[in-house]
Enzyme design. Structure first.
Site, PDB file in Angstrom:
ATOM      1  N   GLY A   1      26.267   4.838  12.991  1.00  0.00           N
ATOM      2  CA  GLY A   1      25.238   4.587  11.990  1.00  0.00           C
ATOM      3  C   GLY A   1      24.145   3.630  12.367  1.00  0.00           C
ATOM      4  O   GLY A   1      23.185   3.450  11.598  1.00  0.00           O
TER       5      GLY A   1
ATOM      6  N   GLU B   1      31.588   4.701  16.926  1.00  0.00           N
ATOM      7  CA  GLU B   1      31.198   6.113  16.901  1.00  0.00           C
ATOM      8  C   GLU B   1      29.688   6.297  16.776  1.00  0.00           C
ATOM      9  O   GLU B   1      29.213   6.955  15.852  1.00  0.00           O
ATOM     10  CB  GLU B   1      31.834   6.820  15.701  1.00  0.00           C
ATOM     11  CG  GLU B   1      33.332   6.812  15.626  1.00  0.00           C
ATOM     12  CD  GLU B   1      33.847   7.441  14.328  1.00  0.00           C
ATOM     13  OE1 GLU B   1      33.084   7.556  13.341  1.00  0.00           O
ATOM     14  OE2 GLU B   1      35.024   7.807  14.304  1.00  0.00           O
ATOM     15  N   PRO B   2      28.908   5.749  17.689  1.00  0.00           N
ATOM     16  CA  PRO B   2      27.449   5.928  17.556  1.00  0.00           C
ATOM     17  C   PRO B   2      27.024   7.352  17.878  1.00  0.00           C
ATOM     18  O   PRO B   2      27.612   8.005  18.748  1.00  0.00           O
ATOM     19  CB  PRO B   2      26.895   4.956  18.603  1.00  0.00           C
ATOM     20  CG  PRO B   2      27.968   4.805  19.619  1.00  0.00           C
ATOM     21  CD  PRO B   2      29.273   4.970  18.888  1.00  0.00           C
ATOM     22  N   GLY B   3      26.041   7.834  17.166  1.00  0.00           N
ATOM     23  CA  GLY B   3      25.447   9.139  17.456  1.00  0.00           C
ATOM     24  C   GLY B   3      23.963   8.947  17.729  1.00  0.00           C
ATOM     25  O   GLY B   3      23.514   8.876  18.871  1.00  0.00           O
ATOM     26  N   ARG B   4      23.209   8.765  16.641  1.00  0.00           N
ATOM     27  CA  ARG B   4      21.757   8.643  16.723  1.00  0.00           C
ATOM     28  C   ARG B   4      21.282   7.603  17.753  1.00  0.00           C
ATOM     29  O   ARG B   4      20.352   7.852  18.514  1.00  0.00           O
ATOM     30  CB  ARG B   4      21.220   8.256  15.339  1.00  0.00           C
ATOM     31  CG  ARG B   4      19.705   8.189  15.229  1.00  0.00           C
ATOM     32  CD  ARG B   4      19.293   7.496  13.912  1.00  0.00           C
ATOM     33  NE  ARG B   4      20.020   8.018  12.766  1.00  0.00           N
ATOM     34  CZ  ARG B   4      19.612   9.024  12.001  1.00  0.00           C
ATOM     35  NH1 ARG B   4      18.467   9.606  12.238  1.00  0.00           N
ATOM     36  NH2 ARG B   4      20.354   9.444  10.979  1.00  0.00           N
TER      37      ARG B   4
ATOM     38  N   TYR C   1      14.582  14.483   4.641  1.00  0.00           N
ATOM     39  CA  TYR C   1      14.622  13.068   4.233  1.00  0.00           C
ATOM     40  C   TYR C   1      13.233  12.435   4.162  1.00  0.00           C
ATOM     41  O   TYR C   1      13.134  11.206   4.095  1.00  0.00           O
ATOM     42  CB  TYR C   1      15.406  12.210   5.242  1.00  0.00           C
ATOM     43  CG  TYR C   1      16.650  12.762   5.851  1.00  0.00           C
ATOM     44  CD1 TYR C   1      17.781  13.002   5.072  1.00  0.00           C
ATOM     45  CD2 TYR C   1      16.723  12.980   7.224  1.00  0.00           C
ATOM     46  CE1 TYR C   1      18.951  13.468   5.672  1.00  0.00           C
ATOM     47  CE2 TYR C   1      17.893  13.437   7.823  1.00  0.00           C
ATOM     48  CZ  TYR C   1      19.001  13.683   7.027  1.00  0.00           C
ATOM     49  OH  TYR C   1      20.152  14.120   7.626  1.00  0.00           O
TER      50      TYR C   1
ATOM     51  N   CYS D   1       7.189  29.580   5.964  1.00  0.00           N
ATOM     52  CA  CYS D   1       6.670  29.784   4.613  1.00  0.00           C
ATOM     53  C   CYS D   1       7.354  28.868   3.602  1.00  0.00           C
ATOM     54  O   CYS D   1       8.137  29.327   2.766  1.00  0.00           O
ATOM     55  CB  CYS D   1       6.833  31.239   4.218  1.00  0.00           C
ATOM     56  SG  CYS D   1       6.072  32.322   5.429  1.00  0.00           S
ATOM     57  N   GLU D   2       7.102  27.587   3.704  1.00  0.00           N
ATOM     58  CA  GLU D   2       7.627  26.566   2.788  1.00  0.00           C
ATOM     59  C   GLU D   2       6.626  25.417   2.782  1.00  0.00           C
ATOM     60  O   GLU D   2       6.195  24.984   3.861  1.00  0.00           O
ATOM     61  CB  GLU D   2       8.953  25.973   3.313  1.00  0.00           C
ATOM     62  CG  GLU D   2      10.116  26.907   3.422  1.00  0.00           C
ATOM     63  CD  GLU D   2      10.784  27.226   2.090  1.00  0.00           C
ATOM     64  OE1 GLU D   2      10.570  26.481   1.101  1.00  0.00           O
ATOM     65  OE2 GLU D   2      11.501  28.227   2.057  1.00  0.00           O
TER      66      GLU D   2
ATOM     67  N   TYR E   1      19.847  14.807  15.718  1.00  0.00           N
ATOM     68  CA  TYR E   1      19.641  15.571  14.490  1.00  0.00           C
ATOM     69  C   TYR E   1      18.370  16.426  14.572  1.00  0.00           C
ATOM     70  O   TYR E   1      17.651  16.595  13.599  1.00  0.00           O
ATOM     71  CB  TYR E   1      19.654  14.646  13.259  1.00  0.00           C
ATOM     72  CG  TYR E   1      20.923  13.809  13.221  1.00  0.00           C
ATOM     73  CD1 TYR E   1      22.147  14.404  12.947  1.00  0.00           C
ATOM     74  CD2 TYR E   1      20.901  12.445  13.516  1.00  0.00           C
ATOM     75  CE1 TYR E   1      23.319  13.662  12.964  1.00  0.00           C
ATOM     76  CE2 TYR E   1      22.080  11.694  13.535  1.00  0.00           C
ATOM     77  CZ  TYR E   1      23.285  12.313  13.254  1.00  0.00           C
ATOM     78  OH  TYR E   1      24.440  11.591  13.269  1.00  0.00           O
TER      79      TYR E   1
HETATM   80  C1  PLP Z   1      27.614  11.038  11.582  1.00  0.00           C
HETATM   81  C2  PLP Z   1      28.762  10.185  11.883  1.00  0.00           C
HETATM   82  C3  PLP Z   1      28.678   9.223  12.894  1.00  0.00           C
HETATM   83  C4  PLP Z   1      27.419   8.961  13.673  1.00  0.00           C
HETATM   84  O1  PLP Z   1      26.377   8.515  12.883  1.00  0.00           O
HETATM   85  P1  PLP Z   1      24.999   8.034  13.563  1.00  0.00           P
HETATM   86  O2  PLP Z   1      24.190   7.583  12.430  1.00  0.00           O
HETATM   87  O3  PLP Z   1      24.418   9.230  14.246  1.00  0.00           O
HETATM   88  O4  PLP Z   1      25.337   6.945  14.524  1.00  0.00           O
HETATM   89  C5  PLP Z   1      29.801   8.483  13.167  1.00  0.00           C
HETATM   90  N1  PLP Z   1      30.958   8.670  12.486  1.00  0.00           N
HETATM   91  C6  PLP Z   1      31.077   9.587  11.511  1.00  0.00           C
HETATM   92  C7  PLP Z   1      32.367   9.732  10.800  1.00  0.00           C
HETATM   93  C8  PLP Z   1      29.984  10.371  11.178  1.00  0.00           C
HETATM   94  O5  PLP Z   1      30.100  11.269  10.192  1.00  0.00           O
END
Ligand code: PLP
Length: 432
Positions: A253, A290-293, A333, A359-360, A387
Site C-alpha cells: 500500500g 507486500e508492496p505492489g505499486r 479513481y 465511447c464513454e 494497475y
Molecule cells: C493490493 C494488495 C497489496 C499491494 O498493494 P499496493 O498498493 O499495490 O502496494 C498488498 N497486499 C494485499 C492483500 C493486496 O490486496
C-alpha cells in the site's frame, strides 16, 4: 492562457535529454516506431532499484534478515516482471488462482507464496494447498471453515493467517482504502481473538501468521504504525492464550509520486516499521511486506500517439490512441498521471483534455494539460507500471497493446500485441 504547472514524478528509468524522453538508453520514439502504439514500456532498472530499496531495510545492522518482500503481483503480473523480482529474491502475494498459476509458471518456490483475497473459491483454495503455499490469508469465519473442509478432503494441513481489519483510516481514495470497519476486507478487529480460538480447534488448520493490509497509495507512515500497534496488541494477547504465530504480514500500500505527492522514502519507511516491531519486543517474528505499486508504478509508461486535435468552445481535446481500456485509473479513481510529449516540438502549446477513442465520457487520461503537440506526435503517460496493463480490457473490441521491458540499450517484447481476430476466436454463433 493560464498554464498550471503540474509537477512530474521523480523517475529513475525514464529521463528527458535535450527534449527527447528515454527509457533507460532507448528513445521512446524509437520504441514507438518499432513496436507501434499504444505501448507499455517498463524499465528493469527502475523496478530493480525499488526492490533493492525495500531489501536494504530488510537486513538489519548485524546482517540478519528481519523481513521479506512478497511482491503483490496484481499490480503488474507479466511473467517477465515477476521473474525479475523472483531473481532479485522476492516472494509473491497472490489474490487469485490465476496469479498462483503465473507464480508457478516462472518456477517460484511455493513456500514464497502467500494467498490473499476476500472470496477465494474452493478450487482456488485446493490449488494453493496442493501447490504447498506458505500461507493462506483468511478474511472471514466462513472462509476459515471452507479451507478446513478443502484441506480435509485433500488430507493435508492448511497453513493460515487471519487478516485483521484494524479499523484505521489510511487517508487514501475510498475505493483503495481497505482497513476501515465499513470495508469488505479482513476480520473485524474485535472478532479476531475469538476467530483464532475457533481456528485453533479446527483439525486441518495450522495457525502460522497474522496479517493486515490497510489500503493503497498511502503517502504517510502514521496509519501503518497505528495498524501495526493494534496488530501487535493482538499478537500479545494470542501469546497469553498459548497461540503462537511465526509471521506478521504488514501488507502493501505504500504510495508513489504521480505528481506532487511526497510518499516516504522506501528504505526509511521500511526501517521505521521494522524498528517499531523490534522496539516493541517482537523481533523474533518473521515480517512479510507486500508492496505492489511502489515496486512497479514509476517503472512503466504508456506510449500513445495523438490522433486528432479537436478545439472546442469549453475545452480542447487531444484525442489519442490509448484509452481507459489501457489505463483505467483516471476513469475509476479520477487518478492523475503525468503526460509528456516524448519529443519536444515547436508546436504551439494549448490546454487539452487528453482523451481516448472509447465511447464513454469517462474515457479520459488527463484533464487540463498544457501540451505543445500536433497530430501524429507521441505522448508518454507516466507512472503506468502499476494497475495499468493488469486492468486493461478489450472493451470496444480493442486488442491489448504489447508490453516491452527495457534493460539498458536492449528492448524485449514481454507480451505481444493482441490481434483483433484473437478477440473473438473463441466465440461461436448459434446453429440455424
Ligand atoms: C493490493 C494488495 C497489496 C499491494 O498493494 P499496493 O498498493 O499495490 O502496494 C498488498 N497486499 C494485499 C492483500 C493486496 O490486496
Amino acid at each position: 492562457m493560464t498554464s498550471k504547472a503540474i509537477a512530474l514524478p521523480q523517475l529513475s528509468g525514464f529521463t528527458e535529454r535535450e527534449g527527447a524522453w528515454y527509457a533507460e538508453e532507448i528513445p521512446l520514439a524509437d520504441l514507438a516506431k518499432e513496436f507501434g502504439t499504444p505501448l507499455y514500456v517498463y524499465s528493469k532498472k527502475a523496478l530493480t532499484e525499488a526492490y533493492q530499496a525495500y531489501d536494504k531495510a530488510c537486513i538489519d545492522q548485524q546482517g540478519k534478515r528481519r523481513a521479506r518482500v512478497h511482491y503483490a503481483m496484481k499490480a503488474n503480473s507479466n511473467l517477465a516482471v515477476i521473474d525479475c523480482f523472483k531473481k532479485l529474491g522476492a516472494g509473491f502475494d497472490l489474490v487469485s488462482g490465476g496469479e498462483l498459476a503465473r507464480a508457478l509458471a516462472i518456477g517460484a518456490d511455493p513456500k514464497s507464496l502467500v494467498f490473499a483475497g476476500v472470496g477465494k473459491s474452493a478450487t482456488e483454495i485446493a490449488s494453493a494447498l496442493q501447490a504447498g503455499v506458505k500461507c493462506i490469508n483468511v478474511e472471514s469465519i466462513a472462509e476459515l471453515h471452507n479451507i478446513n473442509r478443502v484441506a480435509s478432503k485433500l488430507n493435508c494441513r492448511a497453513p493460515i493467517s487471519l487478516r485483521v481489519n484494524p479499523d484505521v483510516d489510511a487517508k487514501t481514495h475510498p475505493y483503495i482504502s481497505t482497513g476501515l470497519k465499513g470495508n469488505k476486507f479482513g476480520i473485524a478487529y474485535h472478532e479476531v481473538l475469538k476467530t483464532y480460538r475457533e481456528a485453533s480447534q479446527l483439525p486441518q488448520i495450522d495457525l502460522v501468521g497474522i496479517d493486515c493490509h490497510i489500503g493503497s497509495q498511502i503517502t504517510t507512515t502514521a496509519p501503518y504504525l497505528d495498524a501495526l500497534d493494534k496488530v501487535l496488541d493482538l499478537v500479545e494477547n494470542l501469546k497469553r492464550e498459548g497461540i503462537m504465530i511465526h509471521h506478521l504480514d504488514l501488507g502493501g500500500g505504500l504510495g508513489i509520486s504521480y505528481s506532487d505527492e511526497t510518499p516516504p522514502d522506501i528504505t526509511e519507511f521500511t526501517n521505521t516499521l521494522l524498528n517499531h516491531v523490534a522496539n516493541r519486543g517482537f523481533a523474533h517474528l518473521d515480517i512479510v511486506l507486500e508492496p505492489g505499486r511502489s515496486l512497479v508504478g514509476n517503472a512503466g509508461v504508456l506510449l500513445t500517439t495523438v490522433e486528432y486535435l479537436k478545439p472546442g468552445v469549453e475545452k480542447n481535446f487531444c484525442i489519442v490512441d490509448a484509452a481507459m481500456t489501457e489505463l483505467m485509473r483516471p476513469a475509476l479513481y479520477e487518478a492523475h498521471h503525468g503526460i509528456v510529449a516524448a519529443q519536444t516540438k515547436s508546436a504551439k502549446s494549448s490546454t487539452y483534455d487528453v482523451v481516448g477513442p472509447v465511447c464513454e465520457s469517462g474515457d479520459w487520461l488527463g484533464r487540463d494539460r498544457t501540451l505543445a503537440v500536433e497530430e501524429g506526435d507521441l505522448l508518454a503517460i507516466l507512472s503506468a507500471g502499476a494497475y495499468g496493463f493488469v486492468m486493461a480490457s478489450n472493451y470496444n473490441t480493442r486488442p491489448k497493446p504489447a508490453e516491452i521491458m527495457v534493460d539498458g540499450k536492449n528492448a524485449y517484447v514481454i507480451r505481444a500485441r493482441e490481434k483483433t481476430a484473437e478477440l473473438f476466436a473463441s466465440e461461436t454463433i448459434l446453429p440455424n
